[in-house]
Scaffold this motif. Structure first.
Motif, mmCIF file in Angstrom:
data_model
loop_
_atom_site.group_PDB
_atom_site.id
_atom_site.type_symbol
_atom_site.label_atom_id
_atom_site.label_comp_id
_atom_site.label_asym_id
_atom_site.label_seq_id
_atom_site.Cartn_x
_atom_site.Cartn_y
_atom_site.Cartn_z
ATOM 1 N N ALA A 148 16.224 -46.795 55.812
ATOM 2 C CA ALA A 148 16.211 -48.263 55.787
ATOM 3 C C ALA A 148 17.037 -48.840 56.925
ATOM 4 O O ALA A 148 16.623 -49.803 57.582
ATOM 5 C CB ALA A 148 16.730 -48.755 54.438
ATOM 6 N N GLN A 149 18.201 -48.263 57.195
ATOM 7 C CA GLN A 149 19.054 -48.770 58.264
ATOM 8 C C GLN A 149 18.442 -48.554 59.639
ATOM 9 O O GLN A 149 18.719 -49.318 60.566
ATOM 10 C CB GLN A 149 20.426 -48.095 58.190
ATOM 11 N N ASN A 150 17.627 -47.526 59.776
ATOM 12 C CA ASN A 150 16.957 -47.265 61.048
ATOM 13 C C ASN A 150 15.560 -47.894 61.095
ATOM 14 O O ASN A 150 14.744 -47.521 61.946
ATOM 15 C CB ASN A 150 16.864 -45.756 61.285
ATOM 16 N N ARG A 151 15.308 -48.806 60.159
ATOM 17 C CA ARG A 151 14.069 -49.600 60.123
ATOM 18 C C ARG A 151 12.828 -48.735 59.971
ATOM 19 O O ARG A 151 11.735 -49.116 60.373
ATOM 20 C CB ARG A 151 13.954 -50.493 61.368
ATOM 21 N N GLN A 152 12.970 -47.576 59.353
ATOM 22 C CA GLN A 152 11.828 -46.734 59.009
ATOM 23 C C GLN A 152 11.546 -46.959 57.516
ATOM 24 O O GLN A 152 11.764 -46.093 56.675
ATOM 25 C CB GLN A 152 12.123 -45.277 59.329
ATOM 26 N N PHE A 153 11.051 -48.151 57.241
ATOM 27 C CA PHE A 153 10.958 -48.605 55.858
ATOM 28 C C PHE A 153 9.913 -47.833 55.055
ATOM 29 O O PHE A 153 10.092 -47.605 53.859
ATOM 30 C CB PHE A 153 10.659 -50.102 55.833
ATOM 31 N N VAL A 154 8.832 -47.454 55.689
ATOM 32 C CA VAL A 154 7.802 -46.682 54.982
ATOM 33 C C VAL A 154 8.364 -45.344 54.518
ATOM 34 O O VAL A 154 8.154 -44.915 53.374
ATOM 35 C CB VAL A 154 6.565 -46.483 55.883
ATOM 36 N N ASP A 155 9.126 -44.677 55.405
ATOM 37 C CA ASP A 155 9.734 -43.402 55.035
ATOM 38 C C ASP A 155 10.781 -43.589 53.933
ATOM 39 O O ASP A 155 10.980 -42.701 53.099
ATOM 40 C CB ASP A 155 10.380 -42.752 56.256
ATOM 41 N N ALA A 156 11.452 -44.737 53.947
ATOM 42 C CA ALA A 156 12.425 -45.017 52.880
ATOM 43 C C ALA A 156 11.732 -45.072 51.520
ATOM 44 O O ALA A 156 12.224 -44.516 50.529
ATOM 45 C CB ALA A 156 13.149 -46.329 53.167
ATOM 46 N N LEU A 157 10.580 -45.731 51.473
ATOM 47 C CA LEU A 157 9.845 -45.824 50.205
ATOM 48 C C LEU A 157 9.255 -44.474 49.805
ATOM 49 O O LEU A 157 9.219 -44.131 48.615
ATOM 50 C CB LEU A 157 8.734 -46.863 50.330
ATOM 51 N N LYS A 158 8.831 -43.681 50.785
ATOM 52 C CA LYS A 158 8.335 -42.340 50.470
ATOM 53 C C LYS A 158 9.450 -41.471 49.870
ATOM 54 O O LYS A 158 9.227 -40.726 48.904
ATOM 55 C CB LYS A 158 7.776 -41.680 51.733
ATOM 56 N N SER A 159 10.641 -41.581 50.442
ATOM 57 C CA SER A 159 11.767 -40.810 49.908
ATOM 58 C C SER A 159 12.136 -41.279 48.502
ATOM 59 O O SER A 159 12.526 -40.470 47.652
ATOM 60 C CB SER A 159 12.979 -40.947 50.842
ATOM 61 N N PHE A 160 11.992 -42.573 48.256
ATOM 62 C CA PHE A 160 12.270 -43.107 46.921
ATOM 63 C C PHE A 160 11.287 -42.545 45.899
ATOM 64 O O PHE A 160 11.677 -42.161 44.790
ATOM 65 C CB PHE A 160 12.195 -44.631 46.959
ATOM 66 N N ASN A 161 10.025 -42.462 46.267
ATOM 67 C CA ASN A 161 9.029 -41.877 45.362
ATOM 68 C C ASN A 161 9.310 -40.397 45.109
ATOM 69 O O ASN A 161 9.141 -39.899 43.992
ATOM 70 C CB ASN A 161 7.630 -42.060 45.948
ATOM 71 N N ALA A 162 9.750 -39.688 46.164
ATOM 72 C CA ALA A 162 10.098 -38.277 45.989
ATOM 73 C C ALA A 162 11.312 -38.131 45.066
ATOM 74 O O ALA A 162 11.404 -37.185 44.264
ATOM 75 C CB ALA A 162 10.393 -37.640 47.347
ATOM 76 N N MET A 163 12.234 -39.064 45.164
ATOM 77 C CA MET A 163 13.411 -39.042 44.291
ATOM 78 C C MET A 163 12.999 -39.202 42.831
ATOM 79 O O MET A 163 13.483 -38.475 41.952
ATOM 80 C CB MET A 163 14.362 -40.170 44.706
ATOM 81 N N LEU A 164 12.104 -40.140 42.560
ATOM 82 C CA LEU A 164 11.630 -40.337 41.196
ATOM 83 C C LEU A 164 10.892 -39.102 40.685
ATOM 84 O O LEU A 164 11.036 -38.709 39.522
ATOM 85 C CB LEU A 164 10.720 -41.563 41.126
ATOM 86 N N ALA A 165 10.113 -38.471 41.566
ATOM 87 C CA ALA A 165 9.372 -37.272 41.167
ATOM 88 C C ALA A 165 10.301 -36.105 40.846
ATOM 89 O O ALA A 165 9.970 -35.241 40.026
ATOM 90 C CB ALA A 165 8.402 -36.872 42.277
ATOM 91 N N SER A 166 11.486 -36.079 41.480
ATOM 92 C CA SER A 166 12.439 -34.997 41.226
ATOM 93 C C SER A 166 13.184 -35.164 39.907
ATOM 94 O O SER A 166 13.885 -34.255 39.479
ATOM 95 C CB SER A 166 13.457 -34.920 42.372
ATOM 96 N N GLY A 167 13.049 -36.333 39.279
ATOM 97 C CA GLY A 167 13.739 -36.586 38.020
ATOM 98 C C GLY A 167 15.088 -37.243 38.149
ATOM 99 O O GLY A 167 15.759 -37.510 37.153
ATOM 100 N N GLN A 168 15.511 -37.511 39.383
ATOM 101 C CA GLN A 168 16.810 -38.162 39.599
ATOM 102 C C GLN A 168 16.708 -39.648 39.258
ATOM 103 O O GLN A 168 15.767 -40.322 39.674
ATOM 104 C CB GLN A 168 17.247 -37.993 41.058
ATOM 105 N N VAL A 169 17.669 -40.159 38.518
ATOM 106 C CA VAL A 169 17.671 -41.568 38.124
ATOM 107 C C VAL A 169 18.316 -42.393 39.234
ATOM 108 O O VAL A 169 19.464 -42.135 39.620
ATOM 109 C CB VAL A 169 18.444 -41.768 36.801
ATOM 110 N N PRO A 170 17.630 -43.387 39.774
ATOM 111 C CA PRO A 170 18.212 -44.198 40.857
ATOM 112 C C PRO A 170 19.301 -45.118 40.332
ATOM 113 O O PRO A 170 19.340 -45.462 39.149
ATOM 114 C CB PRO A 170 17.012 -44.991 41.385
ATOM 115 N N GLY A 171 20.173 -45.522 41.249
ATOM 116 C CA GLY A 171 21.263 -46.424 40.908
ATOM 117 C C GLY A 171 21.176 -47.712 41.699
ATOM 118 O O GLY A 171 20.176 -47.997 42.373
ATOM 119 N N GLU A 172 22.224 -48.497 41.643
ATOM 120 C CA GLU A 172 22.232 -49.800 42.306
ATOM 121 C C GLU A 172 22.106 -49.655 43.820
ATOM 122 O O GLU A 172 21.388 -50.424 44.465
ATOM 123 C CB GLU A 172 23.519 -50.549 41.955
ATOM 124 N N ILE A 173 22.809 -48.679 44.396
ATOM 125 C CA ILE A 173 22.739 -48.484 45.843
ATOM 126 C C ILE A 173 21.330 -48.087 46.253
ATOM 127 O O ILE A 173 20.819 -48.507 47.305
ATOM 128 C CB ILE A 173 23.769 -47.432 46.283
#
Length: 788
Positions: free
Chosen positions: A487-512
């Motif tokens: 996100a900080q490097n303005r690669q927003f699509v990759d940020a959302l892809k990583s978020f989906n991978a995080m959800l698939a791994s079972g990790q619960v996201p937080g506020e950050i």
């Protein structure tokens, strides 16, 4: 030891040996001389005549007791010598020959099989630091079945003191009867080394408990930040009718502070007062200062300190922390200067507080003063000052601190190593950070996260993702690091892809996590994905967080859904200056300049103090709304509130004046700016000159823009367009030729569209796309149908 026995074979020692034994019985320490002389005198007679050939049980017992007494006195003399003698003398050279003689005689006479004698042999050899003889004596005891429970407990403790946990555990597992003492020793040792699961297993196996056993378990949980587990052990301790001691009270107050159970902590304080621990234990009083400090009651903490009859360096350090927590760092420094004794913890506390509050330069200055005061920095101090150097991007200072940590042997500590990795990455030295990471003997997940974050900070997302995939384990911080890096490097699509991978791994996201995800959604104008993220925050119960509420309001505003943005803003139970600023900016970006100004006035009416970003959003609203007088008013008001305008504020003001055609005023304002380095301000003036065809100011602005940013193509393009609009074609052509000569090229435009969760980007300088043929066919079909 068998060899020693053979050398003492004669029943009657020669006179020389007897004289040597007598001379060895004259200790150098006066304290050991009196009690050792009398028993030794009578025992020398027995050594000369040997033990009775057919001793009675009473005589044998008396003989063993005398031998045990002499061993005990030898141990006491060795212990006293080790504490009182100068470094050049050795306790083993004082009473060790006598102890060896007594051991040999005990084996020969058979009294070594007595449990009391065997136990005293172990403790005596331990006092003389003779581990080999101690272990052989213990082996002989086990072989003769003369090892008492005390002997086993003592040997387990000795292995733990030496750091040999594996040997201690093997001995513990082989004990015929485990005592609560050995359980306490093993639980404490395992907890101190972070092996919590093994310690808990032993805790649950122990059939009974003592105050030391329960206290060791509670302290271990607190050490490993498992505060709620410590509370459970304390409840079991009380249910077993075991009374806590002062150390238990101190550990429990720390556990309550860590768990946020302040009500229970006050109850424990009441128990301490009832048990008279509060008045008699300075440790309990110090912990009470810390408790009140964490509860936010600085006055009560100061009162406890003032009422203490005796204060140590911990008490003064706690008072220093009281001032630091309340934000009075000057008061904390006065406390440090008034301390009768300062240590590395005192200095480190003040350094850490300055670094945490953003006073990095002062933290580094305090570190230098600490060295001048003669204090050696500890692990916490190294971590804090290296973090300060990272914030300052002070490579030279960080390298000096790195050298000192190497000299002190602290550089391989994981906490110091993580700070070093962060410092080198912030100073754009990722290679050095990688070297430190590679040479670490043990890497924890924090080290991996630090290096991934460092690569992300430097825009090296390929290396960051490669390292992220190699991580042996990932936690929430790991996923937050890679998502925020994209996100900080303005690669927003990759940020959302990583978020989906995080959800698939079972990790619960937080506020950050959601902060970075909502930032990506806002910049992609992806309202659908943003709403999905919003739904997840509701499911996790963090929607009402001021952090999440602000990010959601900003996302909806940037995605064009202003009504949802307002709803999020007004339903927030609490707002800060960032929340107000985001809403003011959202209204301004959506063309509601006047409503943005009204919201700012509401903010001022609530007593909220605006910051520089608030005024920037307000000036942006005035700029796009053509509200020149209001912009001048708020620009002056910002300075009246003590907020110095930055380059971006001047850019907004120039844009306001230039859009209104007041080009001369805009140029005069730029010439008065304290900093002449903002190229965007001159570009805004040049753009306005193009609109109003003011060639004179445009040429000056273009010249100034070229001086500030020679690689900026905006000035060339704007000046060329203005010459063309005025009919000065030769000048326009000259600028274009100049651009080609300097190999400058205008950046092309880019647009993207989201289809079924996939983002498709289109660039003006590149016609390639995986589906370009299909897209062209559909466009031709649509154009043909529209022409019918």
């Amino acid at each position: 030891m068998r060899a020693a026995v053979r050398t003492k074979r004669p029943r009657r020692p020669p006179p020389a040996a007897t004289a040597q034994l007598a001379s060895s019985s004259r200790p150098k320490l006066e304290k050991a001389q009196v009690p050792l002389t009398l028993p030794l005198k009578s025992f020398k007679f027995r050594l000369a005549n040997g033990p009775p050939l057919a001793p009675t049980p009473k005589a044998f017992k008396s003989y063993a007791e005398t031998c045990a007494t002499l061993l005990r006195l030898c141990r006491a003399a060795a212990t006293a010598t080790s504490h009182a003698a100068p470094a050049s003398s050795s306790p083993s050279s004082d009473r060790l020959p006598l102890a060896l003689s007594l051991h040999a005689h005990a084996v020969r006479s058979g009294v070594a099989a007595d449990r009391s004698v065997a136990s005293h042999l172990l403790t005596t050899y331990a006092a003389f630091a003779r581990a080999a003889e101690r272990d052989r004596a213990f082996g002989d005891c086990v072989a003769a079945d003369a090892a008492s429970p005390f002997a086993y407990d003592f040997m387990v403790s000795e292995h733990v003191k030496a750091g040999d946990i594996a040997s201690a555990r093997r001995l513990f597992d082989g004990m015929p009867d485990r005592t609560v003492v050995s359980y306490t020793t093993m639980v404490d040792a395992l907890m101190k080394r972070g092996r919590v699961a093994e310690a808990v297993e032993l805790y649950e196996q122990c059939p009974s408990g003592s105050v030391a056993f329960f206290t060791a378990t509670i302290s271990g949980f607190v050490r490993n930040e498992l505060h709620h587990n410590a509370l459970g052990v304390f409840r079991k301790m009380l249910s077993c009718r075991v009374r806590p001691n002062g150390i238990t009270i101190v550990c429990m107050i720390k556990a309550c502070v860590g768990a946020g159970e302040f009500g229970l902590a006050l109850s424990i304080v009441g128990l301490a007062i009832k048990s008279n621990f509060f008045e008699s234990s300075i440790e309990v009083q110090n912990s009470l200062i810390t408790l009140y400090l964490r509860m936010g009651d600085a006055a009560a903490a100061r009162k406890v300190f003032d009422e203490m009859d005796v204060k140590d360096v911990v008490s003064w350090t706690a008072l220093l922390d009281v001032y630091s927590e309340s934000g009075d760092l000057d008061g904390a420094r006065r406390v440090l200067d008034a301390m009768p004794e300062r240590n590395e913890v005192s200095w480190g506390t003040l350094i850490a507080r300055h670094e945490q509050r953003g006073n990095a330069a002062e933290a580094v200055k305090l570190y230098s003063q600490m060295l001048a005061d003669g204090c050696r920095p500890n692990i916490s101090c190294f971590s804090s000052v290296l973090s300060a150097c990272a914030s300052l991007e002070d490579l030279r200072g960080g390298a000096r601190i790195h050298a000192r940590s190497l000299k002190m042997g602290s550089s391989t500590n994981v906490f110091v190593s993580c700070s070093l990795i962060d410092m080198y990455c912030k100073c754009n030295k990722c290679g050095d950070a990688q070297t430190i990471f590679d040479t670490l003997p043990q890497k924890n997940i924090v080290c991996w996260n630090s290096l991934v974050s460092g690569y992300s900070y430097n825009g090296k997302m390929v290396e960051a993702m490669y390292l992220f995939k190699k991580m042996p384990a990932r936690n929430l911080a790991s996923w937050n690091t890679i998502i925020s890096g994209y996100a900080q490097n303005r690669q927003f699509v990759d940020a959302l892809k990583s978020f989906n991978a995080m959800l698939a791994s079972g990790q619960v996201p937080g506020e950050i996590t959601f902060s970075s995800v909502l930032l990506a959604c806002a910049n992609l104008c992806s309202l659908v994905t943003g709403k999905m993220a919003h739904a997840k925050t509701i499911k996790l119960g963090i929607e009402e967080s001021i952090f999440i509420g602000t990010a959601l309001s900003d996302m909806y505003a940037k995605s064009g859904d202003l009504q949802s943005s307002k709803r999020m803003f007004y339903q927030m139970p609490e707002r800060n200056d960032v929340t107000w600023t985001a809403m003011i900016q959202g209204l301004a970006e959506n063309g509601f300049a006047e409503e943005s100004i009204l919201l700012f006035e509401d903010m001022m009416a609530t007593g909220m103090t605006p910051n520089e970003h608030t005024f920037l959003a307000l000036l942006f609203a005035c700029s796009h709304g053509g509200l020149v007088e209001q912009a001048i008013h708020y620009f002056d008001k910002m300075q009246a509130l003590g907020i110095s305008p930055k380059e971006k504020h001047y850019t907004c003001m120039v844009d306001v004046l230039a859009r209104a055609g007041r080009l001369a005023e805009a140029e005069a304002l730029l010439m008065k700016t304290p900093s002449k380095s903002e190229a965007n301000s001159w570009a805004a003036l040049l753009s306005a000159c193009n609109t109003y065809r003011n060639e004179e100011i445009a040429e000056r602005a273009a010249k100034r823009l070229h001086e500030l940013a020679k690689d900026n193509t905006a000035g060339y393009v704007l000046l060329s367009n203005m010459y063309a609009s005025c009919g000065r074609w030769k000048d326009a052509a000259r600028i274009r030729v100049l651009m080609k000569g300097t190999t400058l090229k205008k950046d092309g435009g880019c647009s993207w569209v989201q289809v079924r969760g996939q983002y498709h980007a289109f660039f003006s300088w590149e016609a390639k796309h995986p589906l370009s043929m299909e897209i062209d066919e559909i466009l031709d079909l649509l154009m043909w149908e529209s022409s019918l």
